[in-house]
Design a protein around this motif. Structure first.
Motif, PDB file in Angstrom:
ATOM      1  N   LEU A  16       0.839  -1.203   0.000  1.00 35.20           N
ATOM      2  CA  LEU A  16       0.000   0.000   0.000  1.00 35.20           C
ATOM      3  C   LEU A  16       0.876   1.257   0.000  1.00 35.20           C
ATOM      4  O   LEU A  16       0.607   2.224  -0.731  1.00 35.20           O
ATOM      5  CB  LEU A  16      -0.925  -0.010   1.226  1.00 35.20           C
ATOM      6  CG  LEU A  16      -1.775   1.243   1.410  1.00 35.20           C
ATOM      7  CD1 LEU A  16      -2.716   1.467   0.226  1.00 35.20           C
ATOM      8  CD2 LEU A  16      -2.583   1.148   2.708  1.00 35.20           C
ATOM      9  N   VAL A  17       1.939   1.228   0.798  1.00 37.54           N
ATOM     10  CA  VAL A  17       2.838   2.391   0.882  1.00 37.54           C
ATOM     11  C   VAL A  17       3.445   2.678  -0.498  1.00 37.54           C
ATOM     12  O   VAL A  17       3.453   3.816  -0.965  1.00 37.54           O
ATOM     13  CB  VAL A  17       3.937   2.151   1.942  1.00 37.54           C
ATOM     14  CG1 VAL A  17       5.007   3.226   1.875  1.00 37.54           C
ATOM     15  CG2 VAL A  17       3.314   2.102   3.335  1.00 37.54           C
ATOM     16  N   ARG A  18       3.923   1.640  -1.175  1.00 36.20           N
ATOM     17  CA  ARG A  18       4.498   1.838  -2.525  1.00 36.20           C
ATOM     18  C   ARG A  18       3.486   2.495  -3.446  1.00 36.20           C
ATOM     19  O   ARG A  18       3.790   3.422  -4.172  1.00 36.20           O
ATOM     20  CB  ARG A  18       4.893   0.486  -3.128  1.00 36.20           C
ATOM     21  CG  ARG A  18       6.272   0.056  -2.741  1.00 36.20           C
ATOM     22  CD  ARG A  18       6.686  -1.198  -3.516  1.00 36.20           C
ATOM     23  NE  ARG A  18       7.502  -2.010  -2.641  1.00 36.20           N
ATOM     24  CZ  ARG A  18       7.080  -3.063  -1.954  1.00 36.20           C
ATOM     25  NH1 ARG A  18       5.839  -3.480  -2.073  1.00 36.20           N
ATOM     26  NH2 ARG A  18       7.891  -3.715  -1.155  1.00 36.20           N
ATOM     27  N   ARG A  19       2.258   1.987  -3.423  1.00 38.92           N
ATOM     28  CA  ARG A  19       1.238   2.511  -4.336  1.00 38.92           C
ATOM     29  C   ARG A  19       0.927   3.966  -4.014  1.00 38.92           C
ATOM     30  O   ARG A  19       0.835   4.807  -4.906  1.00 38.92           O
ATOM     31  CB  ARG A  19      -0.028   1.658  -4.255  1.00 38.92           C
ATOM     32  CG  ARG A  19      -1.153   2.063  -5.214  1.00 38.92           C
ATOM     33  CD  ARG A  19      -1.030   1.442  -6.584  1.00 38.92           C
ATOM     34  NE  ARG A  19      -1.395   0.049  -6.543  1.00 38.92           N
ATOM     35  CZ  ARG A  19      -2.655  -0.418  -6.691  1.00 38.92           C
ATOM     36  NH1 ARG A  19      -3.644   0.422  -6.922  1.00 38.92           N
ATOM     37  NH2 ARG A  19      -2.891  -1.711  -6.635  1.00 38.92           N
ATOM     38  N   LEU A  20       0.794   4.277  -2.711  1.00 38.43           N
ATOM     39  CA  LEU A  20       0.481   5.660  -2.317  1.00 38.43           C
ATOM     40  C   LEU A  20       1.602   6.607  -2.743  1.00 38.43           C
ATOM     41  O   LEU A  20       1.353   7.699  -3.260  1.00 38.43           O
ATOM     42  CB  LEU A  20       0.271   5.737  -0.796  1.00 38.43           C
ATOM     43  CG  LEU A  20      -1.029   5.127  -0.266  1.00 38.43           C
ATOM     44  CD1 LEU A  20      -0.942   4.926   1.253  1.00 38.43           C
ATOM     45  CD2 LEU A  20      -2.232   6.022  -0.593  1.00 38.43           C
ATOM     46  N   LEU A  21       2.854   6.157  -2.547  1.00 30.74           N
ATOM     47  CA  LEU A  21       3.985   7.006  -2.940  1.00 30.74           C
ATOM     48  C   LEU A  21       3.987   7.220  -4.450  1.00 30.74           C
ATOM     49  O   LEU A  21       4.219   8.322  -4.941  1.00 30.74           O
ATOM     50  CB  LEU A  21       5.307   6.364  -2.498  1.00 30.74           C
ATOM     51  CG  LEU A  21       5.580   6.373  -0.981  1.00 30.74           C
ATOM     52  CD1 LEU A  21       6.762   5.475  -0.645  1.00 30.74           C
ATOM     53  CD2 LEU A  21       5.839   7.796  -0.479  1.00 30.74           C
ATOM     54  N   ASN A  22       3.692   6.151  -5.177  1.00 34.74           N
ATOM     55  CA  ASN A  22       3.607   6.219  -6.641  1.00 34.74           C
ATOM     56  C   ASN A  22       2.578   7.219  -7.117  1.00 34.74           C
ATOM     57  O   ASN A  22       2.715   7.821  -8.166  1.00 34.74           O
ATOM     58  CB  ASN A  22       3.162   4.849  -7.160  1.00 34.74           C
ATOM     59  CG  ASN A  22       4.230   4.265  -8.020  1.00 34.74           C
ATOM     60  OD1 ASN A  22       4.878   5.004  -8.754  1.00 34.74           O
ATOM     61  ND2 ASN A  22       4.432   2.956  -7.914  1.00 34.74           N
ATOM     62  N   VAL A  27       3.713   9.808   2.605  1.00 37.56           N
ATOM     63  CA  VAL A  27       3.326   8.652   3.418  1.00 37.56           C
ATOM     64  C   VAL A  27       4.172   8.557   4.677  1.00 37.56           C
ATOM     65  O   VAL A  27       5.400   8.533   4.621  1.00 37.56           O
ATOM     66  CB  VAL A  27       3.457   7.330   2.616  1.00 37.56           C
ATOM     67  CG1 VAL A  27       2.946   6.159   3.446  1.00 37.56           C
ATOM     68  CG2 VAL A  27       2.687   7.422   1.308  1.00 37.56           C
ATOM     69  N   ARG A  28       3.475   8.508   5.807  1.00 35.61           N
ATOM     70  CA  ARG A  28       4.123   8.211   7.081  1.00 35.61           C
ATOM     71  C   ARG A  28       3.833   6.752   7.402  1.00 35.61           C
ATOM     72  O   ARG A  28       2.711   6.294   7.197  1.00 35.61           O
ATOM     73  CB  ARG A  28       3.535   9.056   8.198  1.00 35.61           C
ATOM     74  CG  ARG A  28       4.109  10.436   8.242  1.00 35.61           C
ATOM     75  CD  ARG A  28       3.596  11.157   9.472  1.00 35.61           C
ATOM     76  NE  ARG A  28       3.888  12.560   9.344  1.00 35.61           N
ATOM     77  CZ  ARG A  28       3.159  13.524   9.895  1.00 35.61           C
ATOM     78  NH1 ARG A  28       2.096  13.220  10.613  1.00 35.61           N
ATOM     79  NH2 ARG A  28       3.490  14.773   9.740  1.00 35.61           N
ATOM     80  N   HIS A  38      12.088  -1.906   4.647  1.00 36.85           N
ATOM     81  CA  HIS A  38      12.356  -0.590   5.235  1.00 36.85           C
ATOM     82  C   HIS A  38      13.208   0.294   4.322  1.00 36.85           C
ATOM     83  O   HIS A  38      12.839   1.423   3.980  1.00 36.85           O
ATOM     84  CB  HIS A  38      13.047  -0.783   6.586  1.00 36.85           C
ATOM     85  CG  HIS A  38      13.465   0.491   7.236  1.00 36.85           C
ATOM     86  ND1 HIS A  38      14.653   1.135   6.938  1.00 36.85           N
ATOM     87  CD2 HIS A  38      12.847   1.272   8.157  1.00 36.85           C
ATOM     88  CE1 HIS A  38      14.741   2.241   7.650  1.00 36.85           C
ATOM     89  NE2 HIS A  38      13.668   2.345   8.399  1.00 36.85           N
ATOM     90  N   ASP A  39      14.344  -0.234   3.880  1.00 36.83           N
ATOM     91  CA  ASP A  39      15.289   0.610   3.120  1.00 36.83           C
ATOM     92  C   ASP A  39      14.687   1.022   1.783  1.00 36.83           C
ATOM     93  O   ASP A  39      14.808   2.171   1.363  1.00 36.83           O
ATOM     94  CB  ASP A  39      16.612  -0.130   2.915  1.00 36.83           C
ATOM     95  CG  ASP A  39      17.316  -0.344   4.251  1.00 36.83           C
ATOM     96  OD1 ASP A  39      16.848   0.222   5.263  1.00 36.83           O
ATOM     97  OD2 ASP A  39      18.320  -1.081   4.278  1.00 36.83           O
ATOM     98  N   GLU A  40      14.017   0.063   1.138  1.00 35.03           N
ATOM     99  CA  GLU A  40      13.397   0.374  -0.167  1.00 35.03           C
ATOM    100  C   GLU A  40      12.333   1.470  -0.008  1.00 35.03           C
ATOM    101  O   GLU A  40      12.313   2.444  -0.762  1.00 35.03           O
ATOM    102  CB  GLU A  40      12.756  -0.898  -0.735  1.00 35.03           C
ATOM    103  CG  GLU A  40      12.077  -0.682  -2.072  1.00 35.03           C
ATOM    104  CD  GLU A  40      10.928  -1.663  -2.314  1.00 35.03           C
ATOM    105  OE1 GLU A  40      10.905  -2.735  -1.690  1.00 35.03           O
ATOM    106  OE2 GLU A  40      10.045  -1.310  -3.127  1.00 35.03           O
ATOM    107  N   LEU A  44      12.144   5.315  -1.487  1.00 39.33           N
ATOM    108  CA  LEU A  44      11.016   5.795  -2.310  1.00 39.33           C
ATOM    109  C   LEU A  44      10.375   7.051  -1.718  1.00 39.33           C
ATOM    110  O   LEU A  44       9.532   7.676  -2.352  1.00 39.33           O
ATOM    111  CB  LEU A  44       9.954   4.696  -2.434  1.00 39.33           C
ATOM    112  CG  LEU A  44      10.357   3.465  -3.271  1.00 39.33           C
ATOM    113  CD1 LEU A  44       9.286   2.378  -3.161  1.00 39.33           C
ATOM    114  CD2 LEU A  44      10.554   3.860  -4.734  1.00 39.33           C
ATOM    115  N   GLY A  45      10.739   7.364  -0.454  1.00 35.39           N
ATOM    116  CA  GLY A  45      10.237   8.622   0.114  1.00 35.39           C
ATOM    117  C   GLY A  45       9.351   8.468   1.338  1.00 35.39           C
ATOM    118  O   GLY A  45       8.842   9.467   1.861  1.00 35.39           O
TER     119      GLY A  45
END
Ligand SMILES: NC(=O)c1ccc[n+]([C@@H]2O[C@H](COP(=O)([O-])OP(=O)(O)OC[C@H]3O[C@@H](n4cnc5c(N)ncnc54)[C@H](OP(=O)(O)O)[C@@H]3O)[C@@H](O)[C@H]2O)c1
Length: 327
Positions: A16-22, A27-28, A38-40, A44-45
């Motif tokens: 979900l975090v990846r998609r939201l950042l995309n 994203v917190r 974590h690192d990835e 990504l931000g």
């Protein structure tokens, strides 16, 4: 938009975090542990804090300025954890998240519950009106989390609950990986006839549902079962995984009840030992419980439409396991 994702470095949360950042959102993440991603996610931000949803001041601080809270942190995978851990995280943690959301003026909270709140479905496929009959304490606390969420809805919080089926996909470190590994060996021991119904949910379809739940109208206080287009028997699931991997598998049937008895015994013995028992009742139940549901309410009210088929999801998952050295 700023979104807080609890449990955001876990399997589901990280997708979900990846998609939201995309999508360009800020994203917190609040999670107990850094996990695999974590690192990835940081690269990504994502703004990641390692801590607990039971830490009221921390949750309050992280909620400030957020428009949406996606709450999926849960005490989940480990067996033989004290009941108090499940209660504190899944119920009290949810209360803390909702209270913080009220105080911070969050527009909407999406709570990730589970299909498990319905337990075994006597007349499959079930739906959201199927009786709430959790089969273990984890599932019980996930339902009590729903109750807490709806208490806040009654006081004016915008919140909605999703009940995902069995989630699978790239990054799943547990249940499906175990099935893939057994299939890879070419021989799968099946306790019982393998006729129990199982409803998979490919991770990208679930992420679609989380996003829909952020904005759908007329859904407050409602719960939605989220699954893939179809459900299957567990025997069929094993055969489809073999097909997705391009391997042959022989299914060997053994009687169910001796396996269940050994599972109960393992749980007892491992109470006094470190680590997880090799077999436990929840795992044995996989072979006999019907978990299959209609997803009509989510289609109708959220506009949910599972785009990735079960077979395509299984294939993508196989590719990820291979590319990442799990198989
Ligand atoms: N996987 C499924 O098939 C399935 C099906 C239905 C519903 N669900 C629900 O889906 C959600 C995500 O599950 P998942 O499969 O992605 O599991 P997961 O990988 O274990 O993700 C949950 C994350 O929450 C973290 N967490 C646990 N306690 C916490 C706490 N006190 N504060 C902050 N973070 C905490 C976990 O960390 P630790 O690893 O340190 O505990 C983990 O990183 C959960 O709410 C689960 O109940 C899962």
């Amino acid at each position: 938009m700023r979104v807080l994702v609890t449990g955001g470095t876990g399997f589901t949360g990280s997708h979900l975090v990846r998609r939201l950042l995309n999508m360009g959102h800020q994203v917190r993440v609040l999670d107990n542990q850094p996990g695999l991603f974590h690192d990835e996610l940081k690269r990504l931000g994502a703004d990641i804090t390692i801590g607990s949803v039971t830490d009221r001041p921390l949750v309050r601080r992280l909620t400030d300025g957020c428009e949406i809270v996606q709450h999926m942190a849960a005490a989940f995978r480990e067996v033989n954890r004290p009941k108090s851990v499940y209660w504190n995280v899944n119920v009290e943690g949810t209360r803390i998240v909702c209270q913080a959301a009220v105080e911070a003026g969050v527009r909407r909270v999406v709570y990730c519950s589970t299909q498990g709140v319905h337990g075994n479905v006597d007349h499959p496929p079930g739906d959201e009106d199927t009786p709430i009959e959790p089969e273990d304490y984890y599932q019980y606390t996930k339902y009590q989390g729903e109750v807490v969420v709806n208490q806040f809805v009654d006081q004016g919080l915008e919140a909605v609950t999703l009940r995902p089926m069995a989630i699978f996909g790239p990054g799943d470190p547990a249940r499906f990986l175990m099935i893939y590994r057994r299939v890879a060996k070419g021989r799968f021991i099946m306790a019982g006839p393998g006729r129990a119904l199982y409803h998979p949910l490919y991770i990208d379809n679930l992420v679609d549902a989380f996003l829909l739940a952020q904005d759908a109208q007329g859904v407050l206080g409602r719960a939605y079962l989220i699954g893939d287009e179809e459900f299957v028997t567990i025997k069929d699931l094993v055969l489809r995984i073999a097909k997705a991997m391009g391997v042959e598998v022989q299914i060997v049937h053994v009687p169910f009840w001796p396996v269940y008895a050994v599972s109960a015994l393992c749980e007892l013995v491992y109470k006094a030992l470190p680590g997880e028992p090799p077999l436990f009742r929840r795992r044995a139940d996989w072979f006999r419980q019907n978990r299959a549901f209609k997803i009509d309410r989510a289609r109708r009210e959220l506009g949910y439409d599972p785009k990735v088929s079960v077979d395509e999801g299984l294939r993508r998952t196989a590719v990820w396991y291979r590319e990442n050295g799990y198989l």
